[in-house]
Design an enzyme around this catalytic site. Structure first.
Site, PDB file in Angstrom:
ATOM      1  N   LYS A 140     -39.916  48.678  73.628  1.00  0.00           N
ATOM      2  CA  LYS A 140     -40.529  48.811  72.369  1.00  0.00           C
ATOM      3  C   LYS A 140     -42.009  48.352  73.017  1.00  0.00           C
ATOM      4  CE  LYS A 140     -37.144  46.688  69.196  1.00  0.00           C
ATOM      5  NZ  LYS A 140     -36.904  45.352  68.878  1.00  0.00           N
TER       6      LYS A 140
ATOM      7  N   ASP B 293     -25.883  45.579  68.169  1.00  0.00           N
ATOM      8  CA  ASP B 293     -26.898  44.429  68.573  1.00  0.00           C
ATOM      9  C   ASP B 293     -26.834  43.083  68.089  1.00  0.00           C
ATOM     10  OD1 ASP B 293     -29.592  43.398  69.286  1.00  0.00           O
ATOM     11  OD2 ASP B 293     -30.908  44.861  67.954  1.00  0.00           O
TER      12      ASP B 293
ATOM     13  N   SER C 215     -30.186  52.042  62.790  1.00  0.00           N
ATOM     14  CA  SER C 215     -29.985  50.579  63.030  1.00  0.00           C
ATOM     15  C   SER C 215     -29.572  50.238  61.928  1.00  0.00           C
ATOM     16  CB  SER C 215     -31.169  49.936  63.751  1.00  0.00           C
ATOM     17  OG  SER C 215     -30.983  48.601  63.918  1.00  0.00           O
TER      18      SER C 215
ATOM     19  N   GLY D 108     -37.098  49.966  68.038  1.00  0.00           N
ATOM     20  CA  GLY D 108     -38.221  50.359  66.402  1.00  0.00           C
ATOM     21  C   GLY D 108     -38.186  48.660  65.919  1.00  0.00           C
TER      22      GLY D 108
ATOM     23  N   ASP E  17     -33.307  43.815  75.128  1.00  0.00           N
ATOM     24  CA  ASP E  17     -34.540  44.085  74.169  1.00  0.00           C
ATOM     25  C   ASP E  17     -35.462  42.871  74.369  1.00  0.00           C
ATOM     26  OD1 ASP E  17     -36.222  44.217  72.115  1.00  0.00           O
ATOM     27  OD2 ASP E  17     -34.486  44.511  70.569  1.00  0.00           O
TER      28      ASP E  17
ATOM     29  N   LYS F 299     -26.071  52.198  65.160  1.00  0.00           N
ATOM     30  CA  LYS F 299     -26.363  50.854  65.940  1.00  0.00           C
ATOM     31  C   LYS F 299     -25.938  49.980  64.778  1.00  0.00           C
ATOM     32  CE  LYS F 299     -30.302  48.125  66.836  1.00  0.00           C
ATOM     33  NZ  LYS F 299     -31.400  47.896  67.862  1.00  0.00           N
TER      34      LYS F 299
ATOM     35  N   LYS G 181     -25.912  45.910  63.601  1.00  0.00           N
ATOM     36  CA  LYS G 181     -26.212  44.432  63.831  1.00  0.00           C
ATOM     37  C   LYS G 181     -24.942  43.674  63.920  1.00  0.00           C
ATOM     38  CE  LYS G 181     -30.655  44.617  64.200  1.00  0.00           C
ATOM     39  NZ  LYS G 181     -31.319  44.510  65.320  1.00  0.00           N
TER      40      LYS G 181
ATOM     41  N   GLU H 137     -26.398  45.320  72.926  1.00  0.00           N
ATOM     42  CA  GLU H 137     -27.686  44.936  72.882  1.00  0.00           C
ATOM     43  C   GLU H 137     -28.069  43.499  72.829  1.00  0.00           C
ATOM     44  OE1 GLU H 137     -30.270  47.563  70.363  1.00  0.00           O
ATOM     45  OE2 GLU H 137     -31.981  46.206  70.616  1.00  0.00           O
TER      46      GLU H 137
HETATM   47  O1  OSB Z   1     -33.692  43.959  67.506  1.00  0.00           O
HETATM   48  O2  OSB Z   1     -33.888  46.144  67.679  1.00  0.00           O
HETATM   49  C1  OSB Z   1     -33.938  45.162  66.920  1.00  0.00           C
HETATM   50  C2  OSB Z   1     -35.879  45.726  63.717  1.00  0.00           C
HETATM   51  C3  OSB Z   1     -36.508  44.459  63.572  1.00  0.00           C
HETATM   52  C4  OSB Z   1     -36.704  43.478  64.755  1.00  0.00           C
HETATM   53  C5  OSB Z   1     -35.700  43.748  65.839  1.00  0.00           C
HETATM   54  C6  OSB Z   1     -34.826  45.032  65.845  1.00  0.00           C
HETATM   55  C7  OSB Z   1     -34.845  45.789  64.625  1.00  0.00           C
HETATM   56  C8  OSB Z   1     -33.973  46.936  64.428  1.00  0.00           C
HETATM   57  C9  OSB Z   1     -34.449  47.993  63.701  1.00  0.00           C
HETATM   58  O3  OSB Z   1     -32.994  46.987  65.093  1.00  0.00           O
HETATM   59  C10 OSB Z   1     -34.934  49.285  64.563  1.00  0.00           C
HETATM   60  C11 OSB Z   1     -35.863  50.209  63.700  1.00  0.00           C
HETATM   61  O4  OSB Z   1     -34.972  51.018  62.850  1.00  0.00           O
HETATM   62  O5  OSB Z   1     -36.980  49.919  63.234  1.00  0.00           O
HETATM   63 MG    MG Z   2     -32.598  44.690  69.293  1.00  0.00          MG
END
Ligand code: OSB
Ligand code: MG
Length: 368
Positions: free
Chosen positions: A262, A188, A135, A290, A238, A161, A163, A213
């Site tokens: 999660k 995302d 990510s 994660g 999510d 992925k 952001k 996402e």
């Molecule tokens: O939205 O999935 C998410 C990290 C912190 C809070 C929310 C998210 C994320 C990530 C990183 O996308 C996921 C990771 O590599 O742990």
């Molecule tokens: Mg997310």
């Protein structure tokens, strides 16, 4: 098993580089760590709440409060048959899933160790390795994002992925597609948009993303159903999914075709598995998300992702993607084929560096 006492501590891990999402920027991972003691064994639980209440309302402070004041006292003098008892013990307390999950995950680890089983085997996991995705946060420039994407692909990550947020959406997606072709790519939004942005998502349809996402509000499923009706790209939820019931409703109204599971967000591994089971029965895809976890939470995520219904690569990257040094041995590493091996030792299957955990609070021994 009866819990004899508990300890709460905290770790601070500097991230190798700040991680930026539509809700803000993180440069340190601060995690509450719970240790439960029984019969000479320790069970570890990592709290996934982020330092600032931007992903959800929970923070390390609210979790510590809920654990000390309401959740941990439920354990005193109780004979527990298994970690499956935890949700019932906590059911009269509303919300605070990340606090509940911290306790529940520590129980899973403890019971798995007591049975001499890996957490994966104890949960019913069937995979020995899981496909690893990465990510990538919002970067200062498209060039910087392309460089990170290229590095991730070179390292072997099987899915990227990125952001997105208003002003950083079409351009980065287009640039990655132009440079790297048909890689497994997704975006995302962390709730940065509204239905008024439907046209933007229709434009994104052209780029064949694996999924988008959480485009809309963090509690919403209704508008997501409307948006999904206007898109070809699958929506993955999510933030909006806190329980099996939320998942059932979201699937039934067509709010999403996939769920990022999660354990922390849904109250633990048991509830996470229940969502997995529901999705599997309905032929829907799930994957393991994660929260920038340390090696404790990461080992837990690997065990969860070893369940058969986790058919898409997760946000489960190697420890070295996040931290200069982890608090477990061995840290999660990327295999040459873009997978990460699921730990096979008892419980979470990694050795925790207890000295890295700063003590916060401990119980008196519970006497039955
Ligand atoms: O939205 O999935 C998410 C990290 C912190 C809070 C929310 C998210 C994320 C990530 C990183 O996308 C996921 C990771 O590599 O742990
Ligand atoms: Mg997310």
């Amino acid at each position: 098993m009866k819990i004899e006492r508990w300890e709460l501590g905290e770790v601070h891990l500097e991230l190798l580089s700040p991680f930026e999402t539509s809700f803000g920027r993180t440069s340190t991972k601060r995690a509450l760590i719970l240790r439960l003691f029984s019969q000479g064994l320790v069970g570890y639980g990592e709290c996934v709440a982020l330092e600032h209440a931007m992903y959800s309302y929970e923070t390390p402070e609210t979790c510590r409060h809920m654990l000390e004041r309401y959740l941990l006292p439920q354990l005193a003098g109780r004979e527990l048959a298994g970690p499956q008892d935890a949700p019932a013990l906590c059911r009269h307390i509303r919300g605070h899933n990340m606090a509940k999950a911290t306790l529940e995950m520590a129980l899973w680890d403890l019971f798995a160790r007591a049975k001499g089983l890996s957490l994966s085997a104890y949960l019913g996991g069937t995979r020995r390795t899981v496909d690893s995705g990465i990510s990538l946060g919002i970067e200062a420039s498209i060039a910087a994002l392309l460089e990170r994407t290229g590095a991730a692909l070179n390292q072997g990550y099987t899915r990227v992925k990125i952001k997105i947020k208003p002003g950083w959406d079409l351009a980065p997606v287009r640039a990655i597609r132009e440079r790297f072709g048909t890689i497994k790519l997704m975006a995302d939004a962390n709730s940065a948009y509204t239905l008024a942005d439907a046209a933007l998502f229709q434009e994104l349809d052209r780029f064949q993303l694996l999924m988008i996402e959480q485009p809309l509000d963090y509690e919403d499923i209704i508008d997501h159903a409307t948006l999904q009706g206007q898109l070809q790209t699958p929506i993955c939820l999510d933030e909006s999914i806190h329980s099996r019931e939320d998942a059932r409703k979201a699937f039934s109204i067509g709010a999403c075709r996939m769920i990022n599971i999660k354990a922390g967000r849904v109250g633990g591994l048991g509830p996470a598995k229940a969502i997995h089971d529901l999705a599997r029965a309905q032929g829907k895809a799930v994957w393991c998300g994660g929260m920038l976890e340390t090696g404790i939470g990461r080992a837990c995520n690997l065990a969860l992702a070893s369940l058969p219904g986790f058919t898409l690569p997760g946000d489960l990257s190697a420890s070295a993607r996040y931290f200069p040094q982890d608090i477990v041995d061995p840290p999660a590493r990327l295999n040459g084929d873009g997978t990460i091996s699921v730990p096979t030792g008892p419980g979470i299957g990694v050795t925790v560096d207890d000295l890295a955990i700063q003590p916060l609070a401990r119980s008196e021994p519970y006497f039955s």
